[in-house]
Design an enzyme around this catalytic site. Structure first.
Site, PDB file in Angstrom:
ATOM      1  N   ARG A   1      36.131  44.201  32.268  1.00  0.00           N
ATOM      2  CA  ARG A   1      36.230  45.231  33.294  1.00  0.00           C
ATOM      3  C   ARG A   1      36.305  46.587  32.610  1.00  0.00           C
ATOM      4  O   ARG A   1      36.999  46.740  31.586  1.00  0.00           O
ATOM      5  CB  ARG A   1      37.456  45.011  34.183  1.00  0.00           C
ATOM      6  CG  ARG A   1      37.366  43.781  35.086  1.00  0.00           C
ATOM      7  CD  ARG A   1      36.329  43.999  36.191  1.00  0.00           C
ATOM      8  NE  ARG A   1      36.166  42.845  37.059  1.00  0.00           N
ATOM      9  CZ  ARG A   1      35.240  41.905  36.918  1.00  0.00           C
ATOM     10  NH1 ARG A   1      34.404  41.980  35.890  1.00  0.00           N
ATOM     11  NH2 ARG A   1      35.136  40.914  37.773  1.00  0.00           N
TER      12      ARG A   1
ATOM     13  N   HIS B   1      25.779  45.467  32.816  1.00  0.00           N
ATOM     14  CA  HIS B   1      26.561  44.493  33.588  1.00  0.00           C
ATOM     15  C   HIS B   1      25.764  43.202  33.815  1.00  0.00           C
ATOM     16  O   HIS B   1      25.600  42.730  34.944  1.00  0.00           O
ATOM     17  CB  HIS B   1      27.003  45.081  34.929  1.00  0.00           C
ATOM     18  CG  HIS B   1      28.235  44.398  35.476  1.00  0.00           C
ATOM     19  ND1 HIS B   1      29.192  45.058  36.203  1.00  0.00           N
ATOM     20  CD2 HIS B   1      28.669  43.119  35.386  1.00  0.00           C
ATOM     21  CE1 HIS B   1      30.151  44.226  36.560  1.00  0.00           C
ATOM     22  NE2 HIS B   1      29.853  43.029  36.055  1.00  0.00           N
TER      23      HIS B   1
END
Length: 308
Positions: free
Chosen positions: A223, A271
């Site tokens: 994250r 991502h």
């Protein structure tokens, strides 16, 4: 008949609907899967936080919200969500994360970047054997444990840290503040796989980065908020950290003006480390609905007090 609402981006419907229907049939479930139920008719919600559904109040019959995402930080604080919430723990997602982490650890371990950059000079510098390379993993949930065990099977010396005490075969496990510091001090290559919570924000900061061996490398497929970006850039500029490969960021897509793009010691990936695959995630959803209908506990139930 069980009514299941698909509440993700409409563009994902064609990808997920056939796999979900096949998984429901295989589990022996009679399901009506649609995108347009009246709220009071819905038994379960297959959910992605970036969809339109944000108010769960009208879904008075709903027995569980089943997220397609591993991360739940964008939904767990939603006060209208009173139904049980399950995060996605998917074998396809886990395998993808293992492949991404293992690939980049080997890239750092073998010095592949340096060899690619030097195609004019004979400079025979051999890497150490895996058994002499110290790998750290922060976060020992399903993803962290799987990545750590894959690296241990390759012979790496793997130390992992989690907030609570764990025992995982093949890994040396630490917990608590002292354990975090012990893990960082030996991590020549460090992977971040913690959830995004108030307790994990900026787990890598100026103080903790300074604990790492000089010239260490960092992977963050976890994250974005786990890292203090200003502190990491300073550590990269000073040489305390040799390189960082970052897959997740506070703002995504990563803005063009973000300094990570231009930094010579940063690799940006968009991502992609572990995406949810419909072919495998559908089975996880079907199994949880089958369990709920049978009165069994749900898998991967989110603890709202912990945030994951």
């Amino acid at each position: 008949m069980i009514n299941v609402l698909f509440a993700a981006l409409p563009a994902r419907w064609d990808e997920f609907a056939p796999h979900l229907r096949s998984a429901f049939d295989a589990a022996g479930l009679e399901v009506e899967l649609r995108q347009d139920f009246a709220p009071a008719e819905v038994d379960y919600i297959v959910y992605a936080p970036n969809g339109d559904l944000q108010d769960f109040t009208p879904y008075t019959r709903c027995k569980a919200v089943l997220s397609l995402w591993a991360g739940v930080e964008q939904i767990v604080t939603n006060e209208t969500l009173t139904q049980p919430l399950c995060r996605m723990v998917d074998p396809g997602l886990t395998q993808a994360m293992v492949e991404w982490v293992t690939g980049h650890v080997l890239r750092y371990h073998l010095g592949i970047d340096a060899n690619l950059a030097n195609q004019t000079t004979w400079d025979p510098v051999a890497p150490p054997l895996a058994q002499d390379r110290h790998i750290g993993i922060l976060g020992l949930g399903a993803l962290g444990a799987a990545c750590g065990q894959a690296l241990a099977q390759l012979g790496f010396n793997v130390h992992g840290w989690s907030r609570t005490e764990k025992q995982i075969e093949g890994l040396t496990c630490h917990h608590g503040d002292a354990g975090l510091h012990a893990t960082l001090r030996r991590s020549e290559i460090l992977t971040l796989l913690l959830p995004d919570t108030a307790a994990t924000t900026h787990v890598l900061n100026a103080e903790t980065l300074a604990l790492m061996p000089k010239g260490a490398c960092i992977l963050n497929p976890g994250r974005g908020p786990l890292i203090d970006d200003t502190a990491l850039l300073a550590a990269l500029d000073s040489g305390q950290i040799a390189h960082a490969t970052l897959d997740v960021f506070r703002v995504e897509p990563l803005p063009a003006e973000n300094p990570y793009w231009a930094h010579p010691n940063v690799t940006v990936t968009p991502h992609i480390a572990a995406a949810t695959r419909a072919s495998t995630a559908a089975g996880v959803i079907a199994e949880n609905i089958h369990r709920a209908e049978a009165g069994a506990p749900l898998h991967h139930l989110v603890d709202r007090t912990r945030g994951y």
